[in-house]
Write a protein that holds these residues in place. Sequence first.
Motif, PDB file in Angstrom:
ATOM      1  N   UNK A 299       0.856  -1.278   0.102  1.00 30.97           N
ATOM      2  CA  UNK A 299      -0.095  -0.030   0.048  1.00 30.97           C
ATOM      3  C   UNK A 299       0.733   1.216   0.095  1.00 30.97           C
ATOM      4  N   UNK A 300       2.208   1.059   0.207  1.00 25.90           N
ATOM      5  CA  UNK A 300       3.033   2.318   0.246  1.00 25.90           C
ATOM      6  C   UNK A 300       2.976   3.342  -0.807  1.00 25.90           C
ATOM      7  N   UNK A 301       3.241   2.631  -2.134  1.00 20.59           N
ATOM      8  CA  UNK A 301       3.297   3.499  -3.230  1.00 20.59           C
ATOM      9  C   UNK A 301       1.687   4.192  -3.676  1.00 20.59           C
ATOM     10  N   UNK A 302       0.918   3.258  -3.408  1.00 16.49           N
ATOM     11  CA  UNK A 302      -0.427   3.975  -3.793  1.00 16.49           C
ATOM     12  C   UNK A 302      -0.543   5.008  -2.720  1.00 16.49           C
ATOM     13  N   UNK A 303      -0.476   4.574  -1.560  1.00 20.90           N
ATOM     14  CA  UNK A 303      -0.849   5.929  -0.585  1.00 20.90           C
ATOM     15  C   UNK A 303      -0.268   7.058  -0.858  1.00 20.90           C
ATOM     16  N   UNK A 304       1.107   6.881  -1.041  1.00 21.20           N
ATOM     17  CA  UNK A 304       2.050   7.950  -1.060  1.00 21.20           C
ATOM     18  C   UNK A 304       1.723   8.713  -2.232  1.00 21.20           C
ATOM     19  N   UNK A 305       1.361   8.222  -3.483  1.00 27.24           N
ATOM     20  CA  UNK A 305       0.815   8.748  -4.650  1.00 27.24           C
ATOM     21  C   UNK A 305      -0.403   9.765  -4.311  1.00 27.24           C
ATOM     22  N   UNK A 306      -1.411   9.112  -3.669  1.00 26.70           N
ATOM     23  CA  UNK A 306      -2.348   9.793  -3.189  1.00 26.70           C
ATOM     24  C   UNK A 306      -2.362  11.017  -2.592  1.00 26.70           C
ATOM     25  N   UNK A 307      -1.312  10.900  -1.367  1.00 29.90           N
ATOM     26  CA  UNK A 307      -0.987  11.969  -0.520  1.00 29.90           C
ATOM     27  C   UNK A 307       0.099  12.956  -1.351  1.00 29.90           C
ATOM     28  N   UNK A 308       0.593  12.725  -2.119  1.00 30.66           N
ATOM     29  CA  UNK A 308       1.478  13.561  -2.882  1.00 30.66           C
ATOM     30  C   UNK A 308       0.694  14.636  -3.581  1.00 30.66           C
ATOM     31  N   UNK A 309      -0.432  13.957  -4.209  1.00 30.16           N
ATOM     32  CA  UNK A 309      -1.081  14.900  -5.175  1.00 30.16           C
ATOM     33  C   UNK A 309      -2.229  15.700  -4.248  1.00 30.16           C
ATOM     34  N   UNK A 310      -2.698  15.057  -3.147  1.00 32.06           N
ATOM     35  CA  UNK A 310      -3.773  15.806  -2.640  1.00 32.06           C
ATOM     36  C   UNK A 310      -3.411  16.651  -1.454  1.00 32.06           C
ATOM     37  N   UNK A 311      -2.263  16.423  -0.555  1.00 35.30           N
ATOM     38  CA  UNK A 311      -1.816  17.239   0.549  1.00 35.30           C
ATOM     39  C   UNK A 311      -1.477  18.777  -0.137  1.00 35.30           C
ATOM     40  N   UNK A 312      -0.965  19.011  -1.084  1.00 38.53           N
ATOM     41  CA  UNK A 312      -0.770  20.561  -1.633  1.00 38.53           C
ATOM     42  C   UNK A 312      -1.915  21.501  -1.504  1.00 38.53           C
ATOM     43  N   UNK A 313      -3.086  20.751  -2.047  1.00 43.14           N
ATOM     44  CA  UNK A 313      -4.510  21.720  -1.757  1.00 43.14           C
ATOM     45  C   UNK A 313      -4.770  21.901  -0.581  1.00 43.14           C
ATOM     46  N   UNK A 314      -4.645  20.857   0.446  1.00 44.88           N
ATOM     47  CA  UNK A 314      -4.958  21.206   1.626  1.00 44.88           C
ATOM     48  C   UNK A 314      -4.183  22.382   2.341  1.00 44.88           C
ATOM     49  N   UNK A 315      -2.726  22.160   1.896  1.00 47.85           N
ATOM     50  CA  UNK A 315      -1.608  23.211   2.570  1.00 47.85           C
ATOM     51  C   UNK A 315      -2.101  24.689   1.757  1.00 47.85           C
ATOM     52  N   UNK A 316      -2.468  24.661   0.624  1.00 46.38           N
ATOM     53  CA  UNK A 316      -2.690  26.038   0.253  1.00 46.38           C
ATOM     54  C   UNK A 316      -4.208  26.636   0.841  1.00 46.38           C
ATOM     55  N   UNK A 317      -5.150  25.959   1.324  1.00 44.27           N
ATOM     56  CA  UNK A 317      -6.228  26.361   1.795  1.00 44.27           C
ATOM     57  C   UNK A 317      -5.867  26.883   3.306  1.00 44.27           C
ATOM     58  N   UNK A 318      -5.075  26.078   3.929  1.00 42.56           N
ATOM     59  CA  UNK A 318      -4.735  26.438   5.279  1.00 42.56           C
ATOM     60  C   UNK A 318      -4.020  27.571   5.310  1.00 42.56           C
ATOM     61  N   UNK A 319      -2.977  27.777   4.273  1.00 43.46           N
ATOM     62  CA  UNK A 319      -2.093  28.954   3.880  1.00 43.46           C
ATOM     63  C   UNK A 319      -3.040  30.110   4.042  1.00 43.46           C
ATOM     64  N   UNK A 320      -3.979  30.006   2.888  1.00 48.79           N
ATOM     65  CA  UNK A 320      -4.747  31.335   2.781  1.00 48.79           C
ATOM     66  C   UNK A 320      -5.696  31.691   4.162  1.00 48.79           C
ATOM     67  N   UNK A 321      -6.082  30.671   5.012  1.00 48.41           N
ATOM     68  CA  UNK A 321      -7.083  31.045   5.870  1.00 48.41           C
ATOM     69  C   UNK A 321      -6.043  31.413   7.239  1.00 48.41           C
ATOM     70  N   UNK A 322      -4.763  30.833   7.259  1.00 49.89           N
ATOM     71  CA  UNK A 322      -3.997  31.293   8.031  1.00 49.89           C
ATOM     72  C   UNK A 322      -3.552  33.131   7.992  1.00 49.89           C
ATOM     73  N   UNK A 323      -3.363  33.434   6.481  1.00 46.98           N
ATOM     74  CA  UNK A 323      -3.217  34.809   6.168  1.00 46.98           C
ATOM     75  C   UNK A 323      -4.231  35.570   6.641  1.00 46.98           C
ATOM     76  N   UNK A 324      -5.259  35.032   6.526  1.00 47.62           N
ATOM     77  CA  UNK A 324      -6.612  35.986   6.894  1.00 47.62           C
ATOM     78  C   UNK A 324      -6.528  36.074   8.360  1.00 47.62           C
ATOM     79  N   UNK A 325      -6.169  35.120   8.984  1.00 50.14           N
ATOM     80  CA  UNK A 325      -6.151  35.342  10.533  1.00 50.14           C
ATOM     81  C   UNK A 325      -5.322  36.288  11.116  1.00 50.14           C
ATOM     82  N   UNK A 326      -4.175  36.262  10.274  1.00 50.58           N
ATOM     83  CA  UNK A 326      -3.097  37.430  10.584  1.00 50.58           C
ATOM     84  C   UNK A 326      -3.833  38.771  10.847  1.00 50.58           C
ATOM     85  N   UNK A 327      -4.803  39.123  10.031  1.00 43.76           N
ATOM     86  CA  UNK A 327      -5.220  40.404  10.130  1.00 43.76           C
ATOM     87  C   UNK A 327      -6.252  40.465  11.243  1.00 43.76           C
TER      88      UNK A 327
END
Lengths: 329, 299
Positions: free
Chosen positions: A196-224
């Motif tokens: 399961x390592x390779x399938x899971x790693x592939x899924x994680x690699x392509x889906x985590x950046x989207x979550x990161x970018x959303x978290x980044x944007x909401x963090x930036x808004x919190x800063x204000x």
Amino acid sequence: MITRKYLVTRTSYAVLTSAIALVINFLLPRLVPGNPVYTILLTKYHYLPPNQIKLLESEFGLQNPNLLYQFQRYIIELFHGNLGISYYYFPATVTNVIATHLPWTLFLLGTATAISSLVGVIIGKYIGWHSGTKGETAISALFMGLTSIPFFWIAVIFQLIFALYITHLLPISGAYSVTLVPSWNVAFILSVLRHSILPIFTLVLVSFPGFSLTMRNTMVNQNKEDYLTLAKAKGIPERLIVKNYAARNAVLPVATHIVLAFGYVVAGAFFVEVVFSYPGIGYALYVAVTSLDYPLVDGIFLVITLTVIIANFFADILYAYLDPRVELK
Amino acid sequence: MLPEVGPLETKTLKTKSTTGEVSFLRGALGNKKFFSGFIILLAFTTIGIIGPFIAPYNPYNTSFPSWLPPTSAHLMGTDYIGHDVFTWFVIGTGTSLFVGAAVSLITTFLGTAAGLVSGYYSGMVDNILMRTVDVLLIMPTFPLLVILAVYLPPTNTTTIIILGVLSWPFMSRVIRSQVLTLKERPFISAAKLSGYSGKKILFSEIFPHLLPLIVINAVYIVVGAIVAQAGLAFFGLGNLASVNWGTSLYWAQSSDAIIYNAWWWIIPPGLSIAIIGIAANLFGSGLNEYVGQRSGEVR
């Protein structure tokens, strides 16, 4: 806060969408010209005696061409868990095929979503707090790039690398070693994990950046927000401000994103399963599509669609419970 | 683009908007992100258009040896039955971009129309449209795409129509929320007081302000459609005889290109999709920044 109105709206959406899925699932095969018994079964068996055709027609509910009557039968059979018989996996029923394949997909999806949301939120928290710096800009650009790469291509590239360049380190196909018999022993579980390592790693690699970018944007808004200025003025260490103040408030919208992305990740899991010949529901769908196993395609469509709709519904409820500020529409 | 206006008005509007667009584009190209995204997209579009003319061989010519690695005669080697991969790549670029652009055209039209109408005329119409959108957004797209593609005839036109008709809800929501904020701006009240009709306000006052947003979304949809079409093809759906990035990857997968280490066949289509995706993001965020600067507000 979960108000009565919110609950009613969400429930009615879920019910309505499910109804549409049912109607599509019922109508689409019937809109295709020709009698399913002739077009589908005769291509498979070439010849059938007339009495058997009669039998099949009654089995399909075709002796009565009234669509409403057929729909009624369809619903009744559906509630008995009868989705028909698979051609490819004959004599297994569609319900059976789905039941044996679904756990593998749930395992992949569950693990991958858990890891990628965790990794995504942690990285997003960090880059969000340091937004505007050169490093952050570069990481954000890289993440945007990662989100636009098709799942299946990444999977193919990994397979290429691990098949030819880093050989024998990780298995590149299947869900467990073919020499093992499925059972709850250590050797089998280890084999499952390794596969399961390779399938899971592939899924994680392509889906985590989207979550990161959303978290980044909401963090930036919190800063204000004023409360952060106050926290800073009080001299609370920055590490604690991020952890206990900003991130806590920023993480909730990410939950919505994870839910919204669920359908996308399900599709991703399907592709990953096809590439790695992983025996999940996506692989079964691929087999069904390529072998024109219509009952199996219909059954998988229905099960996946309903699962995603129900998951979305519960996520919406959970989200409203977690975040009292959620907009009540 | 501007229906229902008299001939005289059309003329004045046209000259005004043409010079406006040129200077707008010139200004936006000053933005580094927009510039690089624009250039990359332009480069791919050029390859797509001239592809059939620069393709060195017939894409269906199978007289070459199979699995040749890249050489000067075959820039990207050959595939499992001896097609020239470079030929497939340049022609495939055109097909993939065409599918993407056609889907984007349908989606942008439907999404903009629904968003404009829904945002401007609140009430019953808005309610019906937005509830439809809500329901459609809950529906997971991929299984729906698969079941439609299984039962409908496998042609590129079918793929275009399915993708176009299924992707408008999100866009209409984006447009609607922008219309809702624009509607409250003073210049709209001014236009109303001057006795402009609703239709005229919608098309000549609100629509121009939406253009950057529409362009950004249209570009994203092109990329999304290319990925979706490639995904469907990879699943063995749609027209597998068509030469495009998705079918290239499908045939590579189904003929075990990995075992033959045919990286020259696998890398170009996938990498191109990734690069186009990055370019679209650069284009979009660059344009957003530029529009934000111009109107002095940060979105």
